[in-house]
Design a protein around this motif. Structure first.
Motif, PDB file in Angstrom:
ATOM      1  N   ILE A 150       0.913  -1.273   0.083  1.00 41.17           N
ATOM      2  CA  ILE A 150       0.066  -0.133   0.005  1.00 41.17           C
ATOM      3  C   ILE A 150       0.860   1.156  -0.004  1.00 41.17           C
ATOM      4  CG2 ILE A 150      -0.249   0.245   2.422  1.00 41.17           C
ATOM      5  CD1 ILE A 150      -3.045   0.907   2.147  1.00 41.17           C
ATOM      6  N   LEU A 151       0.668   2.395  -0.462  1.00 34.78           N
ATOM      7  CA  LEU A 151       1.249   3.594  -0.446  1.00 34.78           C
ATOM      8  C   LEU A 151       1.216   3.912   1.039  1.00 34.78           C
ATOM      9  CD1 LEU A 151      -0.113   5.438  -3.485  1.00 34.78           C
ATOM     10  CD2 LEU A 151       2.078   4.272  -3.403  1.00 34.78           C
ATOM     11  N   PRO A 152       2.304   4.573   1.399  1.00 39.03           N
ATOM     12  CA  PRO A 152       2.541   4.771   2.969  1.00 39.03           C
ATOM     13  C   PRO A 152       1.612   5.996   3.382  1.00 39.03           C
ATOM     14  CG  PRO A 152       4.496   5.521   1.885  1.00 39.03           C
ATOM     15  CD  PRO A 152       3.521   4.855   0.635  1.00 39.03           C
ATOM     16  N   PHE A 153       1.568   7.080   2.412  1.00 39.14           N
ATOM     17  CA  PHE A 153       0.859   8.197   2.863  1.00 39.14           C
ATOM     18  C   PHE A 153      -0.303   8.469   1.688  1.00 39.14           C
ATOM     19  CE2 PHE A 153       0.630  12.998   2.432  1.00 39.14           C
ATOM     20  CZ  PHE A 153       0.070  13.120   3.645  1.00 39.14           C
ATOM     21  N   LEU A 154      -1.476   8.343   2.106  1.00 35.71           N
ATOM     22  CA  LEU A 154      -2.762   8.530   1.379  1.00 35.71           C
ATOM     23  C   LEU A 154      -3.558   9.884   1.589  1.00 35.71           C
ATOM     24  CD1 LEU A 154      -4.123   4.921   1.434  1.00 35.71           C
ATOM     25  CD2 LEU A 154      -2.894   6.010  -0.525  1.00 35.71           C
ATOM     26  N   ARG A 155      -4.010  10.587   0.678  1.00 38.04           N
ATOM     27  CA  ARG A 155      -4.890  11.888   0.922  1.00 38.04           C
ATOM     28  C   ARG A 155      -5.964  12.002  -0.110  1.00 38.04           C
ATOM     29  NH1 ARG A 155      -0.377  16.287   0.481  1.00 38.04           N
ATOM     30  NH2 ARG A 155      -1.822  17.364   1.502  1.00 38.04           N
ATOM     31  N   VAL A 156      -6.990  12.663   0.494  1.00 37.11           N
ATOM     32  CA  VAL A 156      -8.360  12.483  -0.068  1.00 37.11           C
ATOM     33  C   VAL A 156      -8.961  14.013   0.384  1.00 37.11           C
ATOM     34  CG1 VAL A 156      -9.990  11.413   1.543  1.00 37.11           C
ATOM     35  CG2 VAL A 156     -10.436  11.532  -0.871  1.00 37.11           C
ATOM     36  N   PRO A 157      -9.343  14.796  -0.670  1.00 37.41           N
ATOM     37  CA  PRO A 157     -10.342  15.839  -0.279  1.00 37.41           C
ATOM     38  C   PRO A 157     -11.609  15.501   0.699  1.00 37.41           C
ATOM     39  CG  PRO A 157     -10.151  16.053  -2.582  1.00 37.41           C
ATOM     40  CD  PRO A 157      -9.616  14.502  -2.174  1.00 37.41           C
ATOM     41  N   PRO A 320      -6.391  13.537 -10.489  1.00 40.36           N
ATOM     42  CA  PRO A 320      -5.811  13.126 -11.497  1.00 40.36           C
ATOM     43  C   PRO A 320      -6.539  11.757 -11.885  1.00 40.36           C
ATOM     44  CG  PRO A 320      -3.842  13.765 -10.223  1.00 40.36           C
ATOM     45  CD  PRO A 320      -5.292  14.099  -9.464  1.00 40.36           C
ATOM     46  N   MET A 321      -6.912  11.575 -13.252  1.00 43.20           N
ATOM     47  CA  MET A 321      -7.504  10.505 -13.805  1.00 43.20           C
ATOM     48  C   MET A 321      -6.520   9.658 -14.349  1.00 43.20           C
ATOM     49  SD  MET A 321     -11.043   9.960 -15.700  1.00 43.20           S
ATOM     50  CE  MET A 321     -10.379  10.582 -17.329  1.00 43.20           C
ATOM     51  N   PHE A 322      -6.389   8.346 -14.264  1.00 45.78           N
ATOM     52  CA  PHE A 322      -5.436   7.686 -15.109  1.00 45.78           C
ATOM     53  C   PHE A 322      -5.927   7.141 -16.589  1.00 45.78           C
ATOM     54  CE2 PHE A 322      -3.935   5.725 -10.755  1.00 45.78           C
ATOM     55  CZ  PHE A 322      -2.871   6.298 -10.821  1.00 45.78           C
ATOM     56  N   VAL A 323      -5.228   7.188 -17.499  1.00 46.38           N
ATOM     57  CA  VAL A 323      -5.531   6.994 -19.061  1.00 46.38           C
ATOM     58  C   VAL A 323      -4.709   5.946 -19.604  1.00 46.38           C
ATOM     59  CG1 VAL A 323      -6.720   9.295 -19.054  1.00 46.38           C
ATOM     60  CG2 VAL A 323      -4.295   8.838 -19.727  1.00 46.38           C
ATOM     61  N   ASN A 324      -4.989   5.295 -20.715  1.00 43.44           N
ATOM     62  CA  ASN A 324      -4.161   4.463 -21.350  1.00 43.44           C
ATOM     63  C   ASN A 324      -2.653   4.933 -21.634  1.00 43.44           C
ATOM     64  OD1 ASN A 324      -3.815   2.068 -22.937  1.00 43.44           O
ATOM     65  ND2 ASN A 324      -3.612   3.659 -24.374  1.00 43.44           N
ATOM     66  N   PRO A 325      -1.620   4.214 -21.183  1.00 48.62           N
ATOM     67  CA  PRO A 325      -1.600   2.971 -21.343  1.00 48.62           C
ATOM     68  C   PRO A 325      -1.433   2.541 -19.662  1.00 48.62           C
ATOM     69  CG  PRO A 325       0.437   3.648 -21.741  1.00 48.62           C
ATOM     70  CD  PRO A 325      -0.124   5.009 -21.646  1.00 48.62           C
ATOM     71  N   VAL A 396      -0.726   9.240  -8.713  1.00 42.72           N
ATOM     72  CA  VAL A 396      -0.023  10.206  -9.437  1.00 42.72           C
ATOM     73  C   VAL A 396      -0.525  11.608  -8.582  1.00 42.72           C
ATOM     74  CG1 VAL A 396      -0.178  11.910 -11.414  1.00 42.72           C
ATOM     75  CG2 VAL A 396       0.238   9.316 -11.637  1.00 42.72           C
ATOM     76  N   GLU A 397       0.085  12.412  -8.468  1.00 43.20           N
ATOM     77  CA  GLU A 397      -0.357  13.816  -7.537  1.00 43.20           C
ATOM     78  C   GLU A 397      -0.379  15.071  -8.552  1.00 43.20           C
ATOM     79  OE1 GLU A 397       1.028  12.622  -3.165  1.00 43.20           O
ATOM     80  OE2 GLU A 397       2.436  13.697  -4.367  1.00 43.20           O
ATOM     81  N   TYR A 405      -3.779  17.185  -4.803  1.00 40.31           N
ATOM     82  CA  TYR A 405      -4.680  16.261  -5.247  1.00 40.31           C
ATOM     83  C   TYR A 405      -3.899  14.969  -5.507  1.00 40.31           C
ATOM     84  CZ  TYR A 405      -7.375  20.426  -5.346  1.00 40.31           C
ATOM     85  OH  TYR A 405      -7.838  21.543  -4.918  1.00 40.31           O
ATOM     86  N   GLN A 406      -4.510  13.600  -5.089  1.00 37.15           N
ATOM     87  CA  GLN A 406      -3.921  12.242  -5.319  1.00 37.15           C
ATOM     88  C   GLN A 406      -5.057  11.647  -6.488  1.00 37.15           C
ATOM     89  OE1 GLN A 406      -3.035   9.436  -2.320  1.00 37.15           O
ATOM     90  NE2 GLN A 406      -1.221  10.780  -1.941  1.00 37.15           N
ATOM     91  N   SER A 407      -4.499  10.985  -7.140  1.00 33.25           N
ATOM     92  CA  SER A 407      -5.387  10.004  -7.861  1.00 33.25           C
ATOM     93  C   SER A 407      -5.762   8.697  -7.340  1.00 33.25           C
ATOM     94  CB  SER A 407      -4.544   9.620  -9.315  1.00 33.25           C
ATOM     95  OG  SER A 407      -3.730   8.649  -9.075  1.00 33.25           O
TER      96      SER A 407
END
Length: 769
Positions: A150-157, A320-325, A396-397, A405-407
């Motif tokens: 898991i990522l060690p540091f998470l953040r969310v609005p 951020p939103m993940f896109v291809n690839p 991605v930040e 903001y974190q994806s």
């Protein structure tokens, strides 16, 4: 007395606050075989996150016989400055600890200390690992622990509900379960369960619903356990046995999926209307607990920050939103020993600026950002990783103003296996091309109606039939043709292509995609040249998009006629101070209608582009050294000039001359070449340069140099005998003068000491002390 106690309490609180540096940690263990002395070899992968890279956990034996530590390796996995405002950064490291334990009986290890970064839970932290290496009755192998990440540091609005799925893979196929720690002082410190979150233990999914934004983080103290899917027994080296049963709990719970991968992260953002319009689960006061003991018990601790509300929770706007690839969460990625595996990640955000990617994975993992605005995660498996599985998590930040903001978080699995059965692929990087040789082993010749092609086979030079034979597919691929793609990161230029085997009935599409072999050549953008380099430098060949291949030649000549070049075997060249040096720089290009421009030239006592200080000769296309004389060129891609030889002050007796040069489209008034000399006080020049470079009307600046030039000292000059005698006489006079001066100084010191010896010292009166 009371005031003293208050002061001591305040000092203690200040001390605890200043020591607040812990973000979280995870631990897994791997059985590595039996030693000759009968002991068992076990590796522990301890990932620790603090506000500095210098910290790590100190583990102690908590229960059973934990054996002895024999080896450890430590490295930095990732770091970021997007930390809570009261911490400068966070840094995750991994320590791989190798232990030799006397038996495969269960034992437990614990780490504990102080303090969490300012968090809602207790300041102390506790980590507990339960290890059982007993031989399983279902596999006949020692029991293995899940691999968690898991990522060690998470953040969310604050206003954006989201779900996080943990990646936990169990190589034995066991059921994996996540829960809050509930044993005070061993599994956790205060065993705090944050409000505003719901943990689905069976699916290992953490749901964020709502919590007030706060500069303090929520510290999660979770425990990951694995249970067999069917009753099994574990056999131990002392002849004893233990029975293990599937997971049962005090109340009915949703069963886990049969897939050995259970997940806890990645998150699709849940819109507000969905959240407020649906019923949401609530955390029971007394969560159910397993009534059967687990096979393994692993700590999983991390920090979660709730940020102020975002203007929008829609992914792709601020978040951020993940896109291809970008791979999907839970994807398996194949890796081979000693071969680099690459994970490409791309995201977009309309109203915020992408900043960085954060990640967690195995040791020696690295990240890069390419010129295509993609993030690339790279890792190379070592021989000892064969057969292992590693989870890699990333997000991605982005930022806008003060908002970060974190994806969503995604995790993938890297499976380390042996080489594929298709055969060996050999790739050689040449100056202007890539040579790829693949042993087919019938992989490409098993079907008569198939064909192998490069990404762009329209050019006849790109046909694989030109060099291939019955056993090997051989491709000689230009760097600027056949569909070769150029990518760039901070350190390398990367040229990529692929050989694809398809049905031979169409040149445009295929529905029989039998095989794809991707390959690339990587050219470092930077390099160091040893300071002892004293040979003639060869021509510099460069390839650049829009200009093809061109070569720079930097040479010295005997006279201003520029007809006879200095012999390369005569380097270092020797000059007398004040004599004239004749320099010629030429460029030959595969593209017509180009011209050469020399932006700047400088001199240094070493052939090192980073050496400072240097002596300027030409700057911004303008002559700086007063002795420079520029001559009319024979063609547009030539620059001829001369200057008087000089020597650097000090012991340096050699000089290298270096220049920054570029190529332009001839006659185009918008290029740097057409601007000529630009005074350094003018503004906007650099920005103009970058804008024109993007239009592919001029190349980037390139570094060329030549030398060394050796300046003859006076003792090496050819002088007549009279002059030599005169110099000798002058030297004798100088030496005699120095001796007389020394005698005079000694006499003066003796007289001064004799005089001072007659001075008497008396103590000062009391009022003057």
């Amino acid at each position: 007395m009371a005031s003293t106690q208050v002061l001591l309490l305040q000092l203690l609180l200040v001390s605890l606050a200043s020591a607040s540096h812990y973000f979280g940690a995870t631990t897994t263990f791997t059985y590595k075989g039996r030693n000759p002395d009968g002991t068992f070899k076990v590796d522990f992968q301890n990932r620790d996150t603090f506000d500095g890279c210098q910290y790590s956990h100190q583990w102690s034996c908590y229960n059973g016989d934990c054996g002895t530590d024999v080896e450890y390796h430590r490295g930095v996995l990732d770091r970021s400055t997007n930390a809570p405002r009261y911490n400068n950064q966070w840094c995750e490291t991994e320590t791989v600890l190798t232990k030799h334990v006397p038996s495969n009986k269960p034992f437990e290890m614990r780490a504990n200390s102080c303090c969490w970064i300012p968090a809602h839970n207790d300041v102390y932290w506790r980590l507990l690992t339960h290890v059982d290496l007993g031989t399983r009755s279902d596999t006949g192998e020692p029991n293995r622990s899940p691999d968690v990440a898991i990522l060690p540091f998470l953040r969310v609005p604050e206003n954006c509900p989201r779900s996080y799925r943990l990646m936990a893979f169990d190589p034995d196929g066991d059921t994996v379960r996540c829960r809050y720690g509930n044993t005070v002082d061993s599994e956790c410190s205060a065993c705090y369960q944050p409000s505003g979150f719901f943990l689905d233990e069976d699916s290992c999914t953490l749901h964020y619903r709502y919590a007030n934004a706060d500069p303090s983080v929520y510290g999660f103290e979770l425990v990951v356990e694995d249970f067999p899917r069917y009753p099994i027994t574990l056999a131990y080296s002392d002849g004893s046995f233990s029975s293990k049963s599937p997971l049962t709990v005090e109340r009915n719970r949703q069963t886990s999926t049969p897939d050995p991968w259970t997940t806890m992260s990645a998150a699709t953002t849940i819109s507000q209307w969905w959240y407020w319009g649906q019923s949401t689960p609530t955390t029971p006061n007394t969560p159910p607990h397993a009534t059967t003991p687990p096979l393994s018990k692993l700590p999983l601790q991390f920090s979660f920050l709730v940020d102020p509300p975002a203007p929008s929770c829609q992914e792709g706007e601020y978040l951020p939103m993940f896109v291809n690839p970008t791979p999907q969460h839970g994807d398996h990625i194949h890796a081979e020993v000693n071969k680099e595996v690459e994970i490409r990640v791309k995201a977009r955000a309309t109203y915020s600026t992408l900043h960085d990617i954060i990640m967690s994975g195995p040791t020696n993992i690295s990240k890069h950002r390419s010129t295509h605005d993609e993030f690339v995660i790279r890792w190379t498996a070592a021989p000892e990783d064969l057969g292992e599985h590693y989870a890699i998590c990333f997000a991605v930040e982005s930022f806008t103003g003060s908002g970060i903001y974190q994806s969503e978080m995604r995790c993938v699995v890297v499976d380390v296996t042996k080489e594929q059965v298709y055969g060996d692929v050999t790739v050689n990087a040449m100056v202007n091309s890539i040579v790829s040789e693949e042993e087919t082993k019938n992989a490409m010749t098993a079907h008569d109606d198939t064909a192998s092609k490069l990404s762009d086979p329209t050019n006849t030079a790109c046909s694989l039939k030109r060099h291939s034979n019955s056993t090997h597919v051989i491709a000689v691929i230009p760097l600027n043709a056949c569909g070769t793609q150029l990518e760039e990161d901070d350190d390398n230029l990367i040229f990529k292509n692929e050989i694809t085997t398809v049905d031979d009935h169409s040149d445009l599409i295929t529905r029989k995609h039998l095989l794809e072999v991707e390959f690339y050549c990587q050219y470092p953008k930077r390099g160091n040249v040893t300071l002892g380099f004293t040979a003639h430098r060869k021509s510099v060949t460069v390839w650049e998009k829009g200009f093809g291949t061109f070569t720079y030649q930097f040479e010295f000549f005997h006279t201003n006629h520029f007809r006879t070049m200095m012999d390369p075997n005569s380097y270092p060249l020797e000059y007398d101070v004040g004599s004239r040096i004749y320099i010629d720089i030429e460029a030959s290009s595969s593209i017509n209608n180009t011209e050469l421009f020399v932006e700047s030239c400088w001199a240094a006592p070493y052939d090192n582009p980073n050496y400072r200080p240097t002596y300027p000769i030409i700057e911004n296309g303008c002559e700086v050294d007063e002795t420079v004389e520029i001559y009319s060129p024979d063609h547009q891609a030539q620059f001829k000039f001369s200057m008087e030889a000089f020597k650097f002050i000090g012991l340096h007796d050699q000089v290298y001359i270096s220049c920054s040069v570029l190529m332009c489209e001839a006659g185009n008034p918008n290029t740097r070449c057409s601007q000529g000399c630009i005074n350094s006080t003018q503004s906007g020049g650099h920005h103009h340069h970058n804008r024109k470079r993007e239009a592919v009307i001029q190349s980037a600046s390139h570094f060329v140099s030549q030398g060394p030039l050796r300046l003859r000292r006076a003792a090496e000059s050819l002088l007549n005998p009279d002059q030599t005698n005169l110099n000798l006489n002058l030297n004798l006079v100088f030496i005699a003068g120095c001796l007389l001066a020394a005698v005079g100084m000694i006499s003066a010191v003796v007289m001064y000491k004799a005089k001072m010896s007659k001075v008497k010292y008396e103590p000062l009166p009391a009022f003057e002390t």
